[in-house]
Design a protein around this motif. Structure first.
Motif, PDB file in Angstrom:
ATOM      1  N   GLU A  42      -5.278   2.645   4.803  1.00 37.74           N
ATOM      2  CA  GLU A  42      -5.339   1.183   4.881  1.00 37.74           C
ATOM      3  C   GLU A  42      -4.059   0.609   5.484  1.00 37.74           C
ATOM      4  O   GLU A  42      -4.101  -0.343   6.269  1.00 37.74           O
ATOM      5  CB  GLU A  42      -5.570   0.607   3.485  1.00 37.74           C
ATOM      6  N   LEU A  94     -12.401   0.610   8.542  1.00 36.47           N
ATOM      7  CA  LEU A  94     -11.105  -0.068   8.479  1.00 36.47           C
ATOM      8  C   LEU A  94     -10.578  -0.424   9.863  1.00 36.47           C
ATOM      9  O   LEU A  94     -10.052  -1.527  10.072  1.00 36.47           O
ATOM     10  CB  LEU A  94     -10.098   0.822   7.751  1.00 36.47           C
ATOM     11  N   ALA A 114      -4.319   1.133   9.210  1.00 36.76           N
ATOM     12  CA  ALA A 114      -5.243   0.179   9.813  1.00 36.76           C
ATOM     13  C   ALA A 114      -4.619  -1.209   9.880  1.00 36.76           C
ATOM     14  O   ALA A 114      -4.852  -1.967  10.840  1.00 36.76           O
ATOM     15  CB  ALA A 114      -6.542   0.137   9.013  1.00 36.76           C
ATOM     16  N   ALA A 115      -3.821  -1.561   8.877  1.00 37.16           N
ATOM     17  CA  ALA A 115      -3.153  -2.866   8.881  1.00 37.16           C
ATOM     18  C   ALA A 115      -2.175  -2.990  10.048  1.00 37.16           C
ATOM     19  O   ALA A 115      -1.967  -4.088  10.588  1.00 37.16           O
ATOM     20  CB  ALA A 115      -2.429  -3.092   7.553  1.00 37.16           C
ATOM     21  N   VAL A 139     -12.045  -5.769   3.916  1.00 33.99           N
ATOM     22  CA  VAL A 139     -11.343  -4.621   4.490  1.00 33.99           C
ATOM     23  C   VAL A 139     -10.047  -4.286   3.742  1.00 33.99           C
ATOM     24  O   VAL A 139      -9.332  -3.377   4.146  1.00 33.99           O
ATOM     25  CB  VAL A 139     -11.022  -4.849   5.998  1.00 33.99           C
ATOM     26  N   THR A 140      -9.760  -5.003   2.651  1.00 32.79           N
ATOM     27  CA  THR A 140      -8.542  -4.710   1.895  1.00 32.79           C
ATOM     28  C   THR A 140      -8.870  -4.339   0.454  1.00 32.79           C
ATOM     29  O   THR A 140      -8.848  -3.172   0.076  1.00 32.79           O
ATOM     30  CB  THR A 140      -7.569  -5.906   1.936  1.00 32.79           C
ATOM     31  N   SER A 155       0.824  -1.209   0.000  1.00 28.93           N
ATOM     32  CA  SER A 155       0.000   0.000   0.000  1.00 28.93           C
ATOM     33  C   SER A 155       0.860   1.261   0.000  1.00 28.93           C
ATOM     34  O   SER A 155       0.600   2.210  -0.759  1.00 28.93           O
ATOM     35  CB  SER A 155      -0.931   0.010   1.214  1.00 28.93           C
ATOM     36  N   PHE A 185      -6.427   6.798   0.698  1.00 25.16           N
ATOM     37  CA  PHE A 185      -7.017   5.561   1.197  1.00 25.16           C
ATOM     38  C   PHE A 185      -5.950   4.489   1.380  1.00 25.16           C
ATOM     39  O   PHE A 185      -6.008   3.710   2.339  1.00 25.16           O
ATOM     40  CB  PHE A 185      -8.102   5.064   0.248  1.00 25.16           C
ATOM     41  N   LEU A 236     -11.149  -0.487  -1.307  1.00 22.50           N
ATOM     42  CA  LEU A 236     -10.369   0.324  -2.234  1.00 22.50           C
ATOM     43  C   LEU A 236     -11.123   0.488  -3.551  1.00 22.50           C
ATOM     44  O   LEU A 236     -11.182   1.588  -4.107  1.00 22.50           O
ATOM     45  CB  LEU A 236      -9.004  -0.329  -2.479  1.00 22.50           C
ATOM     46  N   PHE A 273     -10.140  -4.252  10.830  1.00 21.06           N
ATOM     47  CA  PHE A 273      -8.811  -4.844  10.985  1.00 21.06           C
ATOM     48  C   PHE A 273      -8.590  -5.423  12.386  1.00 21.06           C
ATOM     49  O   PHE A 273      -7.814  -6.358  12.540  1.00 21.06           O
ATOM     50  CB  PHE A 273      -7.722  -3.822  10.651  1.00 21.06           C
TER      51      PHE A 273
END
Length: 421
Positions: A278, A334, A281-282, A255-256, A166, A274, A260, A338
């Motif tokens: 992301e 997110l 959040a990961a 959520v991935t 990402s 975004f 998006l 996650f």
């Protein structure tokens, strides 16, 4: 002899190296499927239809993966694990590198789409040959009462791969204008994926080919078996094991990849912000995943999987609609997603396949893993985006709910079969 002893930590290093490289490769292609390939390969289609077509090509790798696993099993039996991994890494790296050179449809016509599909099939076929048995070896050598902790370790590759992929794409989308990014900027992450795959897979090859590891494989009777023989003897366990992580895998894409695509198509927001969101959040997902190891050892892996499946069912009832509430809603979606994903996905691997008899464990675990990804992951972005676009975001929640119900059913069937009922 003491110097040659293999510890769970040694095995864990090999597992983390392999899984992180696999997931980095996965997310590089997944992100490109949203922000690159629809425009590059399907410029004449409407944005939604182009993305759906791109997701159809994305799914090809998961269809080819079990086929590759079966073919590479024959290579393993005849020539050994090292030769199998060498062929697989050359094919995987070559397919990934080839994607980075595919021209757009405007340059060579529909042949560009066929080339992308061919190389995507090559990735999936090769992925079937990268199974090295290290996750199974790890579960057989963990200290008493620490199985949940060590089961979590291979899963760390998912959020780590997502974070790097990402941020790498975010760098190029923010540094280049749209024309340059679509012309050449998107190709650099694939170059990186190729390099990482080669280095990581050679590192795994060095580990599994060492005399200490070969001896440990033999002592644990983790040897290759004909896939049809494994299926004939353990098909129920393999099928249940493939469906047990369905809630985690459905949430994994919700959520991935899916958000998006939704944000990119329906909000008009630049993907850079975004992607960074992301990645952040990961990182929360990594913390939740580590916590899953502790919780699983306290309460049991199946108990945690059942509880998180229920949490995913609740999440499916309200969370997808948050994506329509702007940046704040996407952030909440997110973060909550996650946390639940980290707790569930951290224990989703091998919860049922670990019950396979040792003589079936090596091949059976590979088949279970391939089928789980095919059923739970291959078509998830395509289905979720299609139902959301035609029936609203609530419909994607229904899709997520179906995954949670499948997990609860698989866990119940596994318990009942264990009782002999």
């Amino acid at each position: 002899m003491r110097e040659d002893a293999v510890t769970p930590g040694d095995i864990a290093v090999g597992v983390i190296i392999g899984r992180t490289s696999e997931f980095f490769d996965f997310f590089v292609y997944a992100i490109a499927s949203v922000i690159v390939f629809p425009k590059l390969m399907f410029p004449a289609l409407a944005p939604l239809d182009a993305t759906l077509a791109s997701f159809a090509i994305f799914a090809l790798a998961f269809v080819a993966r079990p086929v590759g696993s079966i073919w590479f099993t024959g290579i393993d039996q005849k020539y050994g694990r090292g030769v199998k991994l060498t062929i697989a890494l050359v094919l995987l790296g070559g397919s990934t590198a080839a994607i980075s050179f595919v021209p757009g449809r405007d340059s060579i016509g529909v042949e560009a789409v066929w080339l992308l599909a061919l190389f995507r099939l090559g990735q999936g076929f090769a992925q079937g040959g990268t199974w090295d048995g290290l996750p199974s070896l790890l579960t057989l050598n963990v200290p008493e009462g620490r199985r949940g902790w060590y089961a979590m370790i291979p899963q760390l590759g998912a959020p780590l791969g997502l974070i790097v992929a990402s941020l790498l794409f975010a760098f190029f989308t923010s540094s280049l204008d749209s024309a340059d990014f679509l012309d050449w900027g998107w190709r650099y992450p694939f170059f990186c994926a190729f390099a990482i795959n080669v280095v990581a897979l050679f590192a795994r090859l060095r580990i599994v080919e060492s005399p200490s590891f070969e001896k440990l494989y033999e002592e644990r009777d983790l040897q290759t078996e004909a896939p049809l023989r494994t299926l004939a003897g353990e098909w129920r366990t393999i099928v249940i094991g493939a469906f047990a992580p369905l809630a985690s895998f459905a949430l994994f894409h919700m959520v991935t990849v899916f958000p998006l695509s939704w944000v990119h198509l329906f909000t008009g927001e630049d993907p850079t912000r975004f992607l960074v969101l992301e990645a952040g959040a990961a990182m929360i997902g990594v913390i939740a995943m580590v916590a899953s190891g502790q919780l699983a050892d306290l309460f049991g892996r199946r108990t945690l999987l059942a509880v998180t499946a229920l949490a995913i069912a609740v999440f499916s009832g309200f969370a997808p609609q948050l994506l329509a509430q702007g940046e704040t809603g996407a952030f909440a979606f997110l973060m909550v997603g996650f946390v639940i994903l980290g707790l569930s996905f951290g224990q989703s691997s091998g919860a049922v396949a670990g019950e396979l008899p040792l003589r079936h464990r090596y091949t059976g675990a590979a088949l279970t893993n391939d089928l789980a990804w095919l059923v739970g992951a291959g078509f998830a972005p395509l289905v979720a985006l299609w139902v959301s676009a035609h029936y609203g975001l609530l419909a994607s929640g229904a899709y997520l709910l179906s995954g949670a119900l499948a997990t609860l059913l698989a866990l119940w069937l596994n318990r009942e079969l264990a009782r002999g009922i």
